[in-house]
Each structure stands twice: as C-alpha cells, then as structure tokens.
Design an enzyme around this catalytic site. Structure first.
Site, PDB file in Angstrom:
ATOM      1  N   ILE A  74       0.893  -1.161   0.000  1.00  0.00           N
ATOM      2  CA  ILE A  74       0.000   0.000   0.000  1.00  0.00           C
ATOM      3  C   ILE A  74       0.927   1.206   0.000  1.00  0.00           C
ATOM      4  O   ILE A  74       1.898   1.259   0.751  1.00  0.00           O
ATOM      5  CB  ILE A  74      -0.953  -0.010   1.226  1.00  0.00           C
ATOM      6  CG1 ILE A  74      -1.856   1.223   1.263  1.00  0.00           C
ATOM      7  CG2 ILE A  74      -0.216  -0.160   2.538  1.00  0.00           C
ATOM      8  CD1 ILE A  74      -2.940   1.163   2.387  1.00  0.00           C
ATOM      9  N   SER A  75       0.676   2.185  -0.874  1.00  0.00           N
ATOM     10  CA  SER A  75       1.609   3.300  -1.053  1.00  0.00           C
ATOM     11  C   SER A  75       1.685   4.178   0.196  1.00  0.00           C
ATOM     12  O   SER A  75       0.765   4.204   1.020  1.00  0.00           O
ATOM     13  CB  SER A  75       1.174   4.168  -2.238  1.00  0.00           C
ATOM     14  OG  SER A  75       1.057   3.390  -3.402  1.00  0.00           O
TER      15      SER A  75
END
Ligand code: SAH
Length: 227
Positions: A74-75
């Site tokens: 997940i960024s």
C-alpha cells in the site's frame, strides 16, 4: 483490535497533518504539491487501517508504505496525497486507477469524484479491495481484474489516470484513453523512477513534467508483447 475507533481517528488526523506538513516543505522546494483542503478531507474520510493487513494495524497511520501480501505494498500516504493533488480532480471527472492493490488510493479518489474505475492484475488483491469498498459502503468504484497496460477502453476517455506501479515507459494506451485536458500521474523507470505528470492538450499534444523521484513496485505485464 486493541485501538478504539476514536484512537484510529486521532491517529488518522495526525497522519493528515504530517502529510500536509511534508507537502508544504515539498512545495517550497518545487513550487507545487501543497495538499489542498479538499484532498486533506478525502484523506480524513478514508480509514486506512481497514486497508492494511491485521499484522500491520498498529502502523496503519504512519507515513510509510506497508506490505499487503503477494509481494505488493500500500503506497505511502504522502505519495497518495501528492498523486491525488497533482491530478487536480473536479467532481465530475471520470478517473482510472491502475494497480488497485489494497484499494486505499481508489477509496481516496472515490471521495473526490463521481466515478472511479480501477484495475488490478492480482485476483485475490482485487477481491480483498472490493470487500473493503463494500464494507465501507463505497459504491462509486468499478473494479476489474486485468492488465492495466491496456487501460479500460470500454470506459474511456478519462479525465484523469493514476498509475500505482511503475512501467519502463508510459503505456501508449493510457495516453490514448486520456480525454483532451486530461491528466495522467505515473511513476516511470526501471531502477531510478520519476513520478511524471502528463497533460493532454485540446489539440491532443502532450506535455510531460517530472514531479519527484519515487519507488514503486513494477507494473507487470500479463504476457510479453510480440517482438
Ligand atoms: N494503489 C494501491 C497500491 C498498489 S501497489 C494501494 O492504494 O494500495 C501496485 C499494484 O499494482 C499491485 O497490487 C500490483 O499487483 C498491481 N499491478 C502490477 N502490474 C499491474 C498491471 N499490469 N495491471 C494492473 N495492476 C497491476
């Protein structure tokens, strides 16, 4: 879960402040990138802790990327905010995301525009993201499993496209599926990557701008293109 909803809300607020402060520092240096109140509100509205695996729950509101399984991440919230900001979204925009991953970025986009389309190459990740959208009652995201290199031709053109994994070059299909006036935010590069903002003018010509060095997982291809 040990932390209460109130604690999660407080941590989320602290994350938004940290991201906004980081963006102000970035904007001082680069002349753009400050996070608008609209985007900050979207970050406040999306419970990031519901998009991270349970073993990383306590880290959900740190300004850092986290593993989500299948070798993916997940960024980092700052990058999610920056990419969202530079797309300069209007409420009526049609937006395409490539690389649904956890679904967090799509959920943030869904707070800002009427319709979000998102494509994920990994079926289990796509299913997990869909379940998170449903749990939160988010009903303006259309998702599909597929190879984002080809974009989503049936739903094109898009006013904005956000690519959350890095190809070696900008995929031509994505430029083709941008509406005139459309914006594409995409990390590009094999080893050293740059976040690029592509703007398509009304005469169909494109302007490319380098925004910041970044580090994304590679955009993989379902099959090699013919030689
Ligand atoms: N936006 C995500 C971050 C995703 S990481 C989030 O908010 O969590 C990048 C994702 O791109 C991974 O889930 C990976 O499986 C996916 N991906 C890689 N290549 C792809 C391709 N060709 N088409 C669609 N998705 C792809």
């Amino acid at each position: 879960m040990s932390a209460t909803d109130d604690e999660m809300t407080a941590r989320r607020e602290a994350m938004v402040r940290e991201v906004a402060a980081a963006a102000v520092a970035f904007a001082r240096k680069h002349g753009r990138g400050a996070i608008s109140p609209r985007v900050q509100t979207a970050l406040r509205e999306v419970p990031r802790h519901l998009f991270v695996p349970p073993e990383h729950l306590s880290e959900a509101y740190l300004n850092q990327p986290l593993p989500i399984g299948f070798g993916q991440t997940i960024s980092q919230p700052f990058i999610v905010a920056l990419m969202t900001e530079i797309l300069d979204l209007k409420p009526n925009d049609r937006v395409l995301e490539i690389g649904t991953g956890s679904g967090y970025q799509a959920a943030v986009l869904s707070r800002l525009v009427d319709t979000v389309f998102t494509i994920e190459i990994s079926a289990p990740l796509a299913a997990r993201a869909r379940a998170a959208f449903d749990k939160l009652g988010i009903d303006n995201i259309q998702s599909r499993v597929g190879d984002g290199y080809q974009g989503w031709p049936e739903a094109a053109p898009f006013d904005a496209i956000l690519v959350a994994a890095a190809p070696p070059e900008v995929p031509p299909a994505l430029i083709a599926q941008l509406a005139p006036g459309g914006r594409l935010a995409i990390p590009v590069g094999a080893v050293a990557q740059q976040l690029i903002l592509v703007e398509k003018r009304s005469d169909q010509s494109t302007v490319l701008r380098e925004i910041i060095p970044v580090c994304f997982v590679p955009l993989t291809r379902q099959s090699s293109p013919p030689d």
